[in-house]
Design an enzyme around this catalytic site. Structure first.
Site, short mmCIF file in Angstrom:
data_model
loop_
_atom_site.label_atom_id
_atom_site.label_comp_id
_atom_site.label_asym_id
_atom_site.label_seq_id
_atom_site.Cartn_x
_atom_site.Cartn_y
_atom_site.Cartn_z
N GLN A 126 1.98 11.18 2.55
CA GLN A 126 0.66 11.18 1.69
C GLN A 126 -0.52 10.69 2.57
O GLN A 126 -0.40 9.35 2.88
CB GLN A 126 0.65 10.42 0.16
N GLY A 127 -1.62 11.63 2.77
CA GLY A 127 -2.74 10.96 3.51
C GLY A 127 -3.75 10.80 2.59
O GLY A 127 -4.57 11.49 2.60
N TYR A 128 -3.65 9.66 1.79
CA TYR A 128 -5.13 9.32 0.92
C TYR A 128 -5.56 8.10 1.31
O TYR A 128 -6.89 8.37 1.94
CB TYR A 128 -4.34 8.84 -0.39
N SER A 129 -5.24 7.08 1.62
CA SER A 129 -5.87 5.70 2.02
C SER A 129 -6.22 5.83 3.56
O SER A 129 -5.76 6.40 4.23
CB SER A 129 -4.97 4.77 2.02
N GLU A 244 1.58 9.83 -10.06
CA GLU A 244 2.15 8.72 -9.09
C GLU A 244 2.35 7.30 -9.84
O GLU A 244 3.28 6.72 -9.74
CB GLU A 244 1.34 8.54 -7.77
N SER A 380 -5.08 -0.38 -6.70
CA SER A 380 -4.64 -1.74 -7.25
C SER A 380 -4.69 -2.23 -8.63
O SER A 380 -5.46 -1.36 -9.33
CB SER A 380 -5.61 -2.91 -6.57
N ASN A 381 -3.98 -3.17 -9.11
CA ASN A 381 -4.03 -3.18 -10.67
C ASN A 381 -5.51 -3.64 -11.14
O ASN A 381 -5.72 -3.42 -12.41
CB ASN A 381 -2.98 -4.32 -10.94
N GLU A 382 -6.24 -4.37 -10.42
CA GLU A 382 -7.66 -4.78 -10.68
C GLU A 382 -8.35 -3.53 -10.84
O GLU A 382 -9.12 -3.29 -11.81
CB GLU A 382 -8.11 -5.53 -9.68
#
Length: 395
Positions: A126-129, A244, A380-382
């Site tokens: 996966q190329g996201y971040s 995901e 992230s959960n935040e």
């Protein structure tokens, strides 16, 4: 509280257990049980076994070669696989790109890529971040410029999980710079053998190399590798991320970890008594079990909703948050139970005084540190709490 299942579902569970007992290789189960790194060879071995059975894609429609199981069947399968120490399937092709191609891919893309995902011929990453675009994914800067019948890609991706094993990568790229950031993103499929791509491993805090950074320098990709329309990649990205985040919940994995923790707490003694008789530790285990049961029910409810609507909604952020918090809590309790012997590289003096069973190594500090990532990747959960606030509470 025990969930009740129909006779047909109970029969399905028995079929899954029998299949796992007869077909799950001991070498594969032992690697999972001990917390060892799942090699590409072992992962591919298990993939082929499931493919031959017709169970490699439980959530895919039958018209694309999937099993098309009900949400309850998928839940049962995941739970039984986890309890038998079967490895989780690599999600990038089967659980992420597959559903994207089902919904947004054209017939040529479906006919070419989907069979290769099912057979295991292609291993996707996966190329996201990017270094400056993690949870704030819309700020990505990797650029794809249309030149004739090709896109020329320049930029960098990071935290590319298992990219060292992959031969293909699906990427979010910027194809327009004006307007809102979300409106200039496209979704492109890239062959990692294309000239101009360099992959570098990133060493993690526990010493592993499961993630990478990927550099693109004048990488030329056929325009036909664009999924959907140009500049609609943000819609596709959100659709993929809901799958995901559902997958990240890991209900079955948490139940297995809970059972391992209960076994460990009976073996470990504090002040002459088993740790499970310690009121504080027992209360902590009980609270995690209560949270896990509540999440299991929520997970099933959302799977049913996804079946009716075609895709999970923003409420999958609940599963992502609670699932990762529960798994990290289980990691923490197991590490506390092991005490000094949880050290990933204990001294000889320590090893001389404490006996560690091979399966207990799956709970040492190295795995605790590695799983701190769970509440960060996939959004992230935040950030997930912000999504819930805006999308569901309308605040």
């Amino acid at each position: 509280m025990e969930l009740s299942f129909t006779p047909q579902e109970d029969a399905f569970r028995k079929d899954v257990r029998d299949f796992l007992k007869e077909n799950l290789p001991d070498t594969v189960a032992a690697a999972v049980r001990s917390g060892s790194e799942m090699t590409k060879e072992l992962a591919e071995q298990w993939h082929k076994i499931l493919f031959d059975k017709g169970w490699v894609a439980p959530n895919w429609p039958k018209k694309f070669g999937g099993a098309e199981w009900t949400p309850v069947q998928r839940h049962i399968f995941e739970e039984e696989c986890a309890m038998a120490y079967a490895p989780r399937q690599v999600p990038f092709g089967l659980a992420m790109l597959g559903p994207v191609l089902h919904k947004f891919g054209n017939k040529e893309q479906q006919d070419y890529y989907l069979p290769r995902i099912l057979s295991g011929e292609d291993w996707w990453c996966q190329g996201y971040s990017e270094p400056g675009a993690g949870s704030d994914l819309a700020s990505l800067k990797t650029r794809a410029e249309r030149v004739g019948n090709e896109y020329v890609i320049n930029g960098q991706k990071t935290w590319t999980t298992l990219g060292q094993h992959a031969n293909k990568i699906f990427c979010l790229v910027r194809t327009k710079t004006d307007g809102k950031p979300q409106e200039g993103i496209s979704f492109v499929l890239v062959d990692l053998d294309t000239p101009g791509i360099e992959m570098r491993p990133i060493r993690l805090i526990e010493g592993g190399f499961e993630v990478n950074e990927v550099f693109f320098t004048d990488v030329r990709v056929p325009a036909e590798n664009l999924v959907g329309e140009e500049n609609m990649g943000w819609t596709i990205a959100k659709y993929l991320l809901t799958h995901e985040r559902t997958n990240i919940a890991g209900v079955g994995l948490s139940y297995r970890a809970l059972e391992d923790l209960k076994t460990l707490s009976k073996k470990v003694k504090r002040n002459g008594k088993p740790l499970n008789e310690n009121p504080l530790f027992a209360a902590r285990m009980a609270q995690v079990e209560i949270d896990l049961k509540a999440m299991e029910i929520t997970n099933l409810r959302m799977l049913f909703q996804a079946q009716e609507q075609g895709a999970p909604g923003p409420e999958t952020s609940i599963l992502k948050i609670k699932g990762t918090v529960i798994r990290q809590a289980l990691n923490d309790l197991a590490r506390r139970a092991l005490g000094p012997s949880a050290a990933p590289f204990p001294s000889e003096d320590l090893l001389g005084n404490i006996s560690i069973a091979p399966e207990d190594n799956a709970h040492n500090a190295a795995h605790y540190f590695n799983n701190r990532k769970l509440s960060i990747f996939g959004g992230s959960n935040e950030i997930q709490r912000n999504i819930l606030t805006k999308a569901m509470l309308e605040l």
